[in-house]
Write an enzyme that holds these catalytic residues in place. Sequence first.
Site, PDB file in Angstrom:
ATOM      1  N   HIS A 102       8.821  -3.622  -0.858  1.00 11.32           N
ATOM      2  CA  HIS A 102       9.009  -2.254  -0.662  1.00 11.32           C
ATOM      3  C   HIS A 102       9.905  -1.820   0.180  1.00 11.32           C
ATOM      4  O   HIS A 102      10.464  -2.904   1.012  1.00 11.32           O
ATOM      5  CB  HIS A 102       7.482  -1.545  -0.193  1.00 11.32           C
ATOM      6  N   CYS A 125       4.084  -8.301   3.434  1.00  6.90           N
ATOM      7  CA  CYS A 125       4.884  -7.669   2.179  1.00  6.90           C
ATOM      8  C   CYS A 125       6.309  -8.100   2.503  1.00  6.90           C
ATOM      9  O   CYS A 125       6.617  -8.479   3.610  1.00  6.90           O
ATOM     10  CB  CYS A 125       4.690  -6.122   2.487  1.00  6.90           C
TER      11      CYS A 125
END
Length: 192
Positions: free
Chosen positions: A152, A168
């Site tokens: 992301h 992440c």
Amino acid sequence: MRIIPIIACAVLLTGCNFKAVPDPTLSARDTAFMALVPDAEFDPHFARYLVSDPTKERPGTVVVETKERQLYLVLPDGKAVRYGVTVGDEAYGWSGTATVDRKAEWPAWNPPAEMVKRWPHVHPMQGGAANPLGARALYLSDKGRDTLYRIHGTNEPEKIGQAASSGCIRMRNIDVVDLFNRVPVGATVIVR
């Protein structure tokens, strides 16, 4: 005598095996939100470049080299687009193979229970400039089960090139838009 260093630099640069990749076209919403999270200065080593593919994976595969803090999108003809990334802090890092299960523009953020337990101040947020997921998110699954890991954007572009996330893979917002536009649902992601 000043000409010798200039010639030496030119010769060295001709041997470089990378070139810049143009920015993707942005919507009005992208432009407005991204202006609220200006890019931090960062090491040019973490800029987006077209390079010779070092991964030897098949075209369409996304490969994250956590030690290098680089993400590669493998292209045909032995090429790849290389992006600088933030990876998981050592305690939260992960590796393995996953599949892009879905993609979202300016996604809402719902922090997992374990994160809320560690940091009680975090709370769900709608998409936007302050959201930690940034401009785009690629949701990763393993055999149909959500891994809870994402590739992301970020509201902390100054951390690109570091091990600072909760697992992440974070990218500069302009870079995650570029990747989002290139990667389909169902693509393989390998995190090494």
